[in-house]
Design an enzyme around this catalytic site. Sequence first.
Site, PDB file in Angstrom:
ATOM      1  N   GLU A 217       0.880  -1.168   0.000  1.00 41.54           N
ATOM      2  CA  GLU A 217       0.000   0.000   0.000  1.00 41.54           C
ATOM      3  C   GLU A 217       0.915   1.214   0.000  1.00 41.54           C
ATOM      4  OE1 GLU A 217      -2.403   2.831   2.752  1.00 41.54           O
ATOM      5  OE2 GLU A 217      -2.575   0.756   3.443  1.00 41.54           O
TER       6      GLU A 217
ATOM      7  N   CYS B 298      -2.306   8.504   3.385  1.00 36.71           N
ATOM      8  CA  CYS B 298      -2.059   8.055   2.014  1.00 36.71           C
ATOM      9  C   CYS B 298      -3.251   8.313   1.101  1.00 36.71           C
ATOM     10  CB  CYS B 298      -1.706   6.570   2.008  1.00 36.71           C
ATOM     11  SG  CYS B 298      -2.970   5.511   2.761  1.00 36.71           S
TER      12      CYS B 298
END
Length: 418
Positions: A135, A190
Site C-alpha cells: 500500500e 495516504c
Amino acid sequence: MAVARDWTNLSDGDGVRDPRCGRLRVTIVTEQLTVLRHACTHAGLALEPLSGALAAGNAVVVKPSELAPSTSAFLAANIPKYLDPKAVKVVEGGADVGEKLMEHRWDKVLFTGSSRVGRLIMTKAAKHLTPVALELGSKCPCIVDWLDSNRDSQDSSCAPRQNDLDADYTQVAVNRIIGAKWSTCSGQACIAVDYVLVEEEFAPILIELLKSTLKRFFTKPEYMARILNEKHFNRLRDLLADRRVSASVVHGGHCNPKTLSIEPTLLLNPPLDSDIMTEEIFGPLLPIITVKKIEDSITFLKSKPKPLAIYAFTRNEKLKRRIIEETSSGSVTFNDAIVQYGLDSIPFGGVGHSGFGQYHGKYSFEMFSHKKAVLKRSFLIEFLFRYPPWDESKIGMLRHVYRFDYVSLFLALIGLRR
C-alpha cells in the site's frame, strides 16, 4: 469470530462431479500463512489488517515505523496485553531491523509506505519468492466539477452554462475536501486529497470558498495536527522553498519549526514539473490545477501514475462513467473523500504505482490465506483411453472429452461410434 467463520465457509466448495474423471469431489481449503506487517505509522494501519490475518489463523509479526515512535511504543506495550504473544509479535526498530526481518522467509508481507521503500521490500522478498502486498503513497486527485443543477443534468452537453452555483452543494463539497485534506492529520494520510483539478473559470470561486471555510473551521492553531517529525517538516518546507512554487501560493504558507506546524496552504497552478506536483505531498499543502474543460481532467489523470484513490465532486452522470471507465485507481469516490477507507464491505488497496493487494473485512482474510484446492476420487470408474499405447480410437475419445461431447463419448465406449 462468527464473521470469520462465514469467510471460511465462503471459501469452502461443495463436492462436485466431473464426467471427465468419474466421481469427483473438489473442495477449497483455506490455509494459514506466516505474515509480516511492515512499517505502519498509524495504529489503525497495523490493527485493521492484523484482525484479518489473525482471523485466517496466521502468526503475525508487526514492525511499526520508526518515524512514529509514539505509535510504535503504544503498539509494543499494548498488543501483548490483549493478544497471545505466540500469535502476534511486535518488533520495534529502525530500517536496519526491517532489513534483518526481510532476510527471513515469510509466507506474506504487507508493507505501507513510500514507493522507494516498497521497491526495496520487493527486492528483499524476491530472495525467498515471498508474495508481497504493497500500500504505497500516491497523489490522490480531486476533480471539482460545476455543481449547479442545470449543467449537471443527465445530458450536460445540451444544458446552458450558468455562472450561478448551487451554494448548498458547493459548500458541502468544500467542507468534504477540507475534511479529507486538513482534518485527517493535516494531510498526512495516504488517501488524503493531494491536489484539485478544476475549470479555470471556477478556480477563483473555489479558492475563496476554501479560504473562508478554512478560517471558520480552524479558529485555533491547535485544531490542526502537527507534522509527524522534523524530517517531514523540512521536506514540506523545501517544497515551498522552490521560487516557482512559492509564487503560486494564494493562501497560507507559514511554517513554524518550533511547533512543527504548517498553515493550511493553497497553491494555484504550481509548475507541473516541480517536486510538489511529482511527489506525494503528505502534508497540508493543496495545489489547485486548472483545466479548460472539466473533461480535460481525465486526460490529465491518464498521463500520471495510477493513484490510490480518485475523488470527484460532480452530479454529471456522463462524467462519472468516463472517470470509472477511462481512468485507473485503487478506488473512485464521488461527492466525498476518504470515507471509503472506513467501509470494510469493500476492498482497499492500490494499483500499479500505488501498490497492489487488497484488504479490509473478508478481503483481509482472503489476502492473508492460501486457497488450497483438494481433489478426491474413488477407484470405481476408470477410463483406459487415458493411457498409452495410443490409437485413433483412444485419441477420438479424448477429443470427445475435451469438447464436452459426452453423447459421442458414450457411443464410442459401447462401440457404436469410432
